[in-house]
Write a protein that holds these residues in place. Structure first.
Motif, PDB file in Angstrom:
ATOM      1  N   ASN A   1       0.824  -1.214   0.000  1.00  0.00           N
ATOM      2  CA  ASN A   1       0.000   0.000   0.000  1.00  0.00           C
ATOM      3  C   ASN A   1       0.856   1.262   0.000  1.00  0.00           C
ATOM      4  O   ASN A   1       0.474   2.266  -0.609  1.00  0.00           O
ATOM      5  CB  ASN A   1      -0.949  -0.006   1.198  1.00  0.00           C
ATOM      6  CG  ASN A   1      -2.200  -0.814   0.915  1.00  0.00           C
ATOM      7  OD1 ASN A   1      -3.158  -0.308   0.347  1.00  0.00           O
ATOM      8  ND2 ASN A   1      -2.181  -2.099   1.265  1.00  0.00           N
TER       9      ASN A   1
ATOM     10  N   THR B   1      -3.235 -11.534  -5.924  1.00  0.00           N
ATOM     11  CA  THR B   1      -3.292 -12.479  -4.812  1.00  0.00           C
ATOM     12  C   THR B   1      -4.718 -12.896  -4.446  1.00  0.00           C
ATOM     13  O   THR B   1      -4.951 -14.022  -4.026  1.00  0.00           O
ATOM     14  CB  THR B   1      -2.631 -11.817  -3.580  1.00  0.00           C
ATOM     15  OG1 THR B   1      -1.494 -11.080  -4.025  1.00  0.00           O
ATOM     16  CG2 THR B   1      -2.195 -12.841  -2.563  1.00  0.00           C
TER      17      THR B   1
ATOM     18  N   ASP C   1       3.967  -4.630  -9.664  1.00  0.00           N
ATOM     19  CA  ASP C   1       3.798  -5.111  -8.293  1.00  0.00           C
ATOM     20  C   ASP C   1       3.990  -6.627  -8.314  1.00  0.00           C
ATOM     21  O   ASP C   1       3.174  -7.349  -8.879  1.00  0.00           O
ATOM     22  CB  ASP C   1       2.389  -4.743  -7.802  1.00  0.00           C
ATOM     23  CG  ASP C   1       2.050  -5.336  -6.426  1.00  0.00           C
ATOM     24  OD1 ASP C   1       2.916  -6.025  -5.838  1.00  0.00           O
ATOM     25  OD2 ASP C   1       0.915  -5.108  -5.954  1.00  0.00           O
TER      26      ASP C   1
ATOM     27  N   LYS D   1       5.258 -12.683   1.609  1.00  0.00           N
ATOM     28  CA  LYS D   1       4.699 -13.877   0.966  1.00  0.00           C
ATOM     29  C   LYS D   1       5.815 -14.816   0.507  1.00  0.00           C
ATOM     30  O   LYS D   1       5.962 -15.918   1.024  1.00  0.00           O
ATOM     31  CB  LYS D   1       3.813 -13.484  -0.200  1.00  0.00           C
ATOM     32  CG  LYS D   1       2.640 -12.630   0.263  1.00  0.00           C
ATOM     33  CD  LYS D   1       1.993 -11.913  -0.877  1.00  0.00           C
ATOM     34  CE  LYS D   1       1.130 -10.774  -0.399  1.00  0.00           C
ATOM     35  NZ  LYS D   1       0.017 -11.163   0.466  1.00  0.00           N
TER      36      LYS D   1
HETATM   37  N1  PMP Z   1      -0.052  -6.088  -3.746  1.00  0.00           N
HETATM   38  C1  PMP Z   1      -0.325  -7.400  -3.700  1.00  0.00           C
HETATM   39  C2  PMP Z   1      -0.208  -8.219  -4.955  1.00  0.00           C
HETATM   40  C3  PMP Z   1      -0.728  -7.979  -2.504  1.00  0.00           C
HETATM   41  O1  PMP Z   1      -1.010  -9.279  -2.444  1.00  0.00           O
HETATM   42  C4  PMP Z   1      -0.828  -7.171  -1.343  1.00  0.00           C
HETATM   43  C5  PMP Z   1      -1.216  -7.685   0.015  1.00  0.00           C
HETATM   44  N2  PMP Z   1      -1.363  -8.921   0.253  1.00  0.00           N
HETATM   45  C6  PMP Z   1      -0.542  -5.825  -1.449  1.00  0.00           C
HETATM   46  C7  PMP Z   1      -0.139  -5.312  -2.660  1.00  0.00           C
HETATM   47  C8  PMP Z   1      -0.673  -4.909  -0.269  1.00  0.00           C
HETATM   48  O2  PMP Z   1       0.399  -5.116   0.567  1.00  0.00           O
HETATM   49  P1  PMP Z   1       0.456  -4.551   2.054  1.00  0.00           P
HETATM   50  O3  PMP Z   1      -0.560  -5.276   2.841  1.00  0.00           O
HETATM   51  O4  PMP Z   1       1.878  -4.891   2.433  1.00  0.00           O
HETATM   52  O5  PMP Z   1       0.220  -3.100   1.983  1.00  0.00           O
END
Ligand code: PMP
Length: 367
Positions: free
Chosen positions: A78, A154, A174, A198
């Motif tokens: 984020n 995801t 991303d 992950k």
């Molecule tokens: N991008 C992807 C592909 C994700 O899977 C996620 C969270 N699982 C995020 C961004 C957001 O990440 P975060 O919770 O670290 O802000």
């Protein structure tokens, strides 16, 4: 405490046993230091060695050219939803960017980017997130400062199996949920980022790999800690970095090197995902994947049970039965429902086979 559980969580996710054991061994006193990594200065020689080794191993694992900076930042995925437009939207006049939205994470990134400039939706007619439309349908803007996409969604289980051609417009990706699950050609990208929690470590650190010529265009309102040029100039130590998360990620990189790197992870991911998709495809529709075959994720295998839209009773029963066998976190994201098996790098073939066996057994008992 025993780890007699198979953790199919979408993230934070399973870490390799070997990494956990080493972290445990070194927890109270790291090497000869007499203190924990948690307690040491981020500017001391022990930590500098940890962060430099992590960067060097990542450079080897991903074959990152010298004209790319590697940053270890905070704020997660984020954070990058904001940092990317704040740093790169001004790369060209007009402050515009293209977003290829193929799932909820890229959708969220595009929404955040709207705060900082003009977002062009490359796929304006996406109804649901079950495919990657043919490139002939893409509406790319040649004036865009960058083209953004999410390599593996995801939540929806949608993964790109090709690198988009943007005709020289910098490509931003991303890779939070599939980084280091296969070799990639870094030179095709302007910027690659991924949260560690992950495939490559625990929560708290986000890797950003950025081409040098893209630095130095941050919008004046960009928070200093998110300014890639400032962080690059300070070797990610402008502020106190997430030291322990960087240490854990460094252990995972060492483990990945020992395992045979990105090539080995590609073979492993292909094999694991095939094991599960094969059970699904041979179930005569008892299990169904909403995502088109060409865009199926190797990391997050999303499927329904009983019908295309899922039979709630059967899906609940499936998750309960799995939990009894020690298989955890198979519930699909609350926004989509169904089942999601996340099989990141640390998940073994044996663990995947245990799930496949359970799926066949569950079908026999419930179809
Ligand atoms: N991008 C992807 C592909 C994700 O899977 C996620 C969270 N699982 C995020 C961004 C957001 O990440 P975060 O919770 O670290 O802000």
């Amino acid at each position: 405490a025993s780890r007699k559980v198979i953790n199919f969580a979408p993230g934070p996710a399973k870490l390799p046993e070997q990494v956990m054991k080493q972290a445990q061994d070194e927890f109270v006193s790291f090497g000869e230091s007499g203190i924990s990594v948690l307690e040491m200065s981020h500017r001391g020689s022990d930590f500098l060695d940890i962060i430099n080794t992590a960067e060097n191993n990542l450079r080897d694992l991903m074959n990152i050219p010298d004209n790319y900076k590697v940053l270890f930042l905070q704020g997660g995925g984020n954070g990058q939803f904001a940092a990317v437009p704040l740093n790169l939207m001004n790369f060209k006049p007009g402050c515009k960017a293209d977003y290829i939205v193929t799932g909820s994470w890229s959708a969220k990134a595009a929404k955040e980017a709207e705060k900082y400039g003009q977002v062009n939706y490359v796929l304006p007619n996406m109804k649901d997130y079950t495919s990657i439309p043919d490139v002939s349908e893409w509406k790319l803007d040649p004036e865009a400062s960058y083209v953004y996409y999410c390599d593996n969604e995801t939540v929806h289980g949608v993964e790109f199996h090709f690198i988009p051609d943007t005709n020289e417009v910098p490509l931003v990706v991303d890779m939070s949920s599939n980084i280091l699950s296969r070799p990639i050609d870094v030179t095709k990208f302007g910027l690659i980022y991924g949260g560690a929690q992950k495939n490559i470590g625990c929560a708290g650190v986000t890797v950003v790999i950025v081409r040098e010529d893209l630095l130095g265009h941050a919008q004046p309102i960009c928070p200093t800690i998110f300014d890639y040029r400032v962080q690059a100039g300070n070797s990610s130590l402008y502020n106190t970095p997430p030291t322990f998360s960087i240490y854990m990620m460094g252990l995972v990189f060492k483990w990945l090197v020992q395992q045979g790197g990105a090539h080995a992870m590609k073979d492993l991911s292909n094999e694991k995902s095939s094991i599960i998709y094969e059970v699904i495809d041979q179930s005569n529709g008892f299990y169904c994947v909403p995502v088109e075959p060409t865009a199926r994720s190797r990391m997050n295998i999303c499927f329904r049970i009983g019908s295309k839209d899922g039979n709630a009773t059967l899906e609940k029963l499936f998750i309960e039965g799995a939990a009894k066998k020690g298989m955890q976190s198979l519930k699909g994201h609350r926004s989509v429902g169904g089942i999601r098996a996340s099989v990141y790098n640390a998940i073994t073939i044996e663990e995947t086979q245990a799930l496949a066996t359970y799926m066949k057994e569950f079908k026999r008992q419930n179809h």
